[in-house]
Scaffold this motif. Structure first.
Motif, PDB file in Angstrom:
ATOM      1  N   VAL A  58      -6.874   8.949  91.737  1.00  0.00           N
ATOM      2  CA  VAL A  58      -7.772  10.055  92.046  1.00  0.00           C
ATOM      3  C   VAL A  58      -7.716  11.032  90.881  1.00  0.00           C
ATOM      4  CG1 VAL A  58      -8.204  11.990  93.603  1.00  0.00           C
ATOM      5  CG2 VAL A  58      -7.462   9.804  94.526  1.00  0.00           C
ATOM      6  N   GLU A  59      -8.877  11.283  90.302  1.00  0.00           N
ATOM      7  CA  GLU A  59      -8.950  12.192  89.156  1.00  0.00           C
ATOM      8  C   GLU A  59      -9.342  13.613  89.567  1.00  0.00           C
ATOM      9  OE1 GLU A  59      -8.040  11.194  86.138  1.00  0.00           O
ATOM     10  OE2 GLU A  59      -7.658   9.184  86.924  1.00  0.00           O
ATOM     11  N   SER A  60     -10.106  13.725  90.650  1.00  0.00           N
ATOM     12  CA  SER A  60     -10.584  15.037  91.075  1.00  0.00           C
ATOM     13  C   SER A  60     -10.763  15.035  92.596  1.00  0.00           C
ATOM     14  CB  SER A  60     -11.913  15.371  90.399  1.00  0.00           C
ATOM     15  OG  SER A  60     -12.911  14.483  90.856  1.00  0.00           O
ATOM     16  N   LEU A  61     -11.044  16.206  93.118  1.00  0.00           N
ATOM     17  CA  LEU A  61     -11.294  16.324  94.554  1.00  0.00           C
ATOM     18  C   LEU A  61     -12.569  15.574  94.950  1.00  0.00           C
ATOM     19  CD1 LEU A  61      -9.706  17.635  96.762  1.00  0.00           C
ATOM     20  CD2 LEU A  61     -11.072  19.682  96.509  1.00  0.00           C
ATOM     21  N   LEU A  66      -3.318  14.675  92.958  1.00  0.00           N
ATOM     22  CA  LEU A  66      -3.969  15.926  92.583  1.00  0.00           C
ATOM     23  C   LEU A  66      -2.991  17.079  92.411  1.00  0.00           C
ATOM     24  CD1 LEU A  66      -7.193  15.888  94.784  1.00  0.00           C
ATOM     25  CD2 LEU A  66      -7.051  15.658  92.310  1.00  0.00           C
ATOM     26  N   PHE A  67      -1.965  17.134  93.254  1.00  0.00           N
ATOM     27  CA  PHE A  67      -1.103  18.305  93.253  1.00  0.00           C
ATOM     28  C   PHE A  67       0.278  18.082  92.652  1.00  0.00           C
ATOM     29  CE2 PHE A  67      -4.192  19.362  96.512  1.00  0.00           C
ATOM     30  CZ  PHE A  67      -4.502  20.662  96.181  1.00  0.00           C
ATOM     31  N   ILE A  68       0.817  16.872  92.731  1.00  0.00           N
ATOM     32  CA  ILE A  68       2.209  16.674  92.342  1.00  0.00           C
ATOM     33  C   ILE A  68       2.337  15.902  91.042  1.00  0.00           C
ATOM     34  CG2 ILE A  68       4.425  15.721  93.062  1.00  0.00           C
ATOM     35  CD1 ILE A  68       3.387  16.293  95.977  1.00  0.00           C
ATOM     36  N   GLY A  69       1.820  14.698  90.987  1.00  0.00           N
ATOM     37  CA  GLY A  69       1.944  13.920  89.760  1.00  0.00           C
ATOM     38  C   GLY A  69       1.262  12.571  89.881  1.00  0.00           C
TER      39      GLY A  69
END
Length: 148
Positions: A90-93, A75-78
């Motif tokens: 993981v595509e979303s929270l 989600l945050f890095i790559g």
């Protein structure tokens, strides 16, 4: 504009710290699951079953840490390029929440059966309440599966 990009990249890469901590936690629990399972192998079946249920519990906890760490990384890095892409992708929270929720339900199932191993019924009502617990557990698993 350059300052905001720098701050955004810095904020994004600070997520490496919790990801590394979660991955270390996953390895820690996986190691202890292995040790618990190995120690249970030398015991008889009656004594080994509670230890093996505990090992499964630790393995599932390790999976929670692994999925959460990999999900935060994606989600945050790559994007992670791993063969277990469908499990860790993981595509979303909300996607991360669903994956973690399923594993947490499995941990609760294992905890229930861990308690069930020590269950000593005293009356017919105890059996009825135990059956109700199994029914609720089954419903939770069915609902978790239906949500996919």
């Amino acid at each position: 504009m350059g300052l905001w990009n720098t701050l955004a990249n810095l904020a994004r890469w600070t997520m490496v710290l919790p990801v590394v901590g979660l991955l270390l936690g996953a390895f820690y629990f996986a190691w202890h699951a292995l040790l618990e399972a190995a120690s249970a192998l030398g015991q008889g079946l009656e004594a080994a079953l509670p230890a093996l249920v505990g090992a499964v519990d630790l393995a599932l906890l390790s999976a929670v840490f692994l999925i959460f760490g990999a999900g935060l990384f994606e989600l945050f890095i790559g994007k992670l390029e791993v063969p277990l892409d469908n499990v860790l992708a993981v595509e979303s929270l909300a996607d991360l929440k669903n994956k973690l929720g399923q594993v947490i339900v499995m941990i609760l199932v294992v905890k229930f059966f861990e308690k069930a191993l020590a269950f000593k019924p005293q009356a017919a009502l105890d059996f009825l309440l135990f059956a109700g617990g199994v029914a609720l557990l089954s419903a939770a698993l069915w609902l978790a599966r239906a949500k996919e």
